[in-house]
Design an enzyme around this catalytic site. Structure first.
Site, PDB file in Angstrom:
ATOM      1  N   HIS A 166      54.543 -13.857  50.942  1.00 13.07           N
ATOM      2  CA  HIS A 166      53.377 -14.442  51.552  1.00 13.07           C
ATOM      3  C   HIS A 166      52.187 -14.466  50.530  1.00 13.07           C
ATOM      4  CE1 HIS A 166      50.202 -15.208  54.602  1.00 13.07           C
ATOM      5  NE2 HIS A 166      49.445 -14.545  53.748  1.00 13.07           N
ATOM      6  N   GLU A 168      42.157 -12.400  55.150  1.00 15.27           N
ATOM      7  CA  GLU A 168      43.480 -11.705  55.078  1.00 15.27           C
ATOM      8  C   GLU A 168      43.144 -10.290  54.157  1.00 15.27           C
ATOM      9  OE1 GLU A 168      46.494 -15.490  55.877  1.00 15.27           O
ATOM     10  OE2 GLU A 168      46.688 -14.550  53.602  1.00 15.27           O
ATOM     11  N   TYR A 226      49.774 -12.754  61.570  1.00 14.36           N
ATOM     12  CA  TYR A 226      50.315 -13.903  62.082  1.00 14.36           C
ATOM     13  C   TYR A 226      49.954 -14.621  63.480  1.00 14.36           C
ATOM     14  CZ  TYR A 226      53.763 -13.641  57.932  1.00 14.36           C
ATOM     15  OH  TYR A 226      54.200 -13.675  57.008  1.00 14.36           O
ATOM     16  N   ASN A 244      62.195 -15.693  52.983  1.00 16.23           N
ATOM     17  CA  ASN A 244      61.330 -16.536  51.836  1.00 16.23           C
ATOM     18  C   ASN A 244      60.599 -15.585  50.916  1.00 16.23           C
ATOM     19  OD1 ASN A 244      59.376 -16.200  53.606  1.00 16.23           O
ATOM     20  ND2 ASN A 244      59.085 -18.491  53.570  1.00 16.23           N
ATOM     21  N   LYS A 280      57.381  -9.445  50.963  1.00 19.77           N
ATOM     22  CA  LYS A 280      58.188  -9.212  52.133  1.00 19.77           C
ATOM     23  C   LYS A 280      59.321  -8.225  52.091  1.00 19.77           C
ATOM     24  CE  LYS A 280      56.447 -13.631  54.241  1.00 19.77           C
ATOM     25  NZ  LYS A 280      57.231 -15.023  54.713  1.00 19.77           N
TER      26      LYS A 280
HETATM   27  P1  IDP Z   1      53.911 -19.678  54.567  1.00 19.39           P
HETATM   28  O1  IDP Z   1      54.089 -18.178  54.389  1.00 19.39           O
HETATM   29  O2  IDP Z   1      54.461 -20.584  53.308  1.00 19.39           O
HETATM   30  O3  IDP Z   1      52.554 -19.930  54.322  1.00 19.39           O
HETATM   31  P2  IDP Z   1      53.888 -20.381  57.279  1.00 19.39           P
HETATM   32  O4  IDP Z   1      54.213 -21.788  57.842  1.00 19.39           O
HETATM   33  O5  IDP Z   1      52.374 -19.977  57.498  1.00 19.39           O
HETATM   34  O6  IDP Z   1      54.376 -20.312  55.847  1.00 19.39           O
HETATM   35  O7  IDP Z   1      54.742 -19.486  57.970  1.00 19.39           O
HETATM   36  C1  IDP Z   1      54.678 -18.063  57.896  1.00 19.39           C
HETATM   37  C2  IDP Z   1      56.072 -17.539  57.786  1.00 19.39           C
HETATM   38  O8  IDP Z   1      56.999 -17.673  59.005  1.00 19.39           O
HETATM   39  C3  IDP Z   1      56.928 -18.128  56.831  1.00 19.39           C
HETATM   40  O9  IDP Z   1      56.728 -17.731  55.374  1.00 19.39           O
HETATM   41  C4  IDP Z   1      58.415 -17.980  57.150  1.00 19.39           C
HETATM   42  O10 IDP Z   1      58.545 -16.573  56.852  1.00 19.39           O
HETATM   43  C5  IDP Z   1      58.266 -17.818  58.797  1.00 19.39           C
HETATM   44  N1  IDP Z   1      58.705 -19.285  59.354  1.00 19.39           N
HETATM   45  C6  IDP Z   1      57.852 -20.179  59.069  1.00 19.39           C
HETATM   46  N2  IDP Z   1      58.492 -21.408  59.796  1.00 19.39           N
HETATM   47  C7  IDP Z   1      59.726 -20.813  60.232  1.00 19.39           C
HETATM   48  C8  IDP Z   1      60.844 -21.271  60.752  1.00 19.39           C
HETATM   49  O11 IDP Z   1      61.056 -22.548  61.161  1.00 19.39           O
HETATM   50  N3  IDP Z   1      62.011 -20.323  60.940  1.00 19.39           N
HETATM   51  C9  IDP Z   1      62.003 -19.230  60.553  1.00 19.39           C
HETATM   52  N4  IDP Z   1      60.739 -18.636  60.000  1.00 19.39           N
HETATM   53  C10 IDP Z   1      59.819 -19.453  59.906  1.00 19.39           C
HETATM   54 MG    MG Z   2      51.137 -19.278  55.932  1.00 19.89          MG
END
Ligand code: IDP
Ligand code: MG
Length: 149
Positions: free
Chosen positions: A115, A126, A49, A112, A9
């Site tokens: 992805h 995807e 997303y 984080n 990212k």
């Molecule tokens: P993942 O990337 O581990 O699959 P997902 O639940 O699919 O996690 O969420 C997609 C992305 O959305 C996360 O990687 C993160 O960047 C963002 N995200 C998820 N939950 C939160 C939150 O509570 N606050 C801010 N960003 C979030």
């Molecule tokens: Mg995800």
């Protein structure tokens, strides 16, 4: 053999961590199938997303993923979905296992780093959203028989 979409990212790209992510996946034994460096359009971000539309963090997530270029890749291997998500670590870096990328390089869920597809079906969807068939390379690696049982 499973395939997964991996994104470094914008924060990972800006922080010079593309190589670190690639190294960890190579070290794990996964095989790269495709890669491209691109600026994500709002349209692609919203499709990728779509499942998160309506959640409180959705607008911030779209802003984040479109804020700077990303490195998009496809990796394959046995249990690639589980293996890659394990290498990335839990979504929230403070819950990610020590040694995982998100543990070792991140603090906040909204920054984080990476992805990775979360199921075989989502991996297929995807990969076809981000890559054309021509952009994917089917190849055999000299070490495959020492990594794939
Ligand atoms: P993942 O990337 O581990 O699959 P997902 O639940 O699919 O996690 O969420 C997609 C992305 O959305 C996360 O990687 C993160 O960047 C963002 N995200 C998820 N939950 C939160 C939150 O509570 N606050 C801010 N960003 C979030
Ligand atoms: Mg995800």
């Amino acid at each position: 053999m499973e395939r997964t979409l991996v994104l470094v990212k914008p924060d990972g790209v800006q922080r010079g961590l593309i190589g670190e992510v690639i190294s960890r996946l190579e070290n794990r034994g996964l095989r790269i199938v495709g890669a491209k460096f691109l600026q994500v359009s709002r349209e692609l971000a919203e499709t990728h997303y779509a499942i998160h539309k309506g959640k409180p963090f959705y607008d911030g997530l779209i802003a984040y993923i479109t804020s700077a270029p990303v490195m998009a890749m496809v990796w394959e291997g046995p249990s690639a979905i589980t293996a890659v998500r394990q290498t990335m670590g839990s979504t929230r870096p403070t819950e990610a296992a020590p040694g995982s990328l998100r543990h070792d390089f991140a603090l906040e869920v909204g920054r984080n780093l990476t992805h990775a597809s979360d199921s075989v079906e989502n991996g297929v969807a995807e990969v076809s959203l981000w890559f054309t068939e021509q952009e994917l390379v089917t190849w055999e690696r000299a070490t495959d028989s020492w990594i794939f049982e």
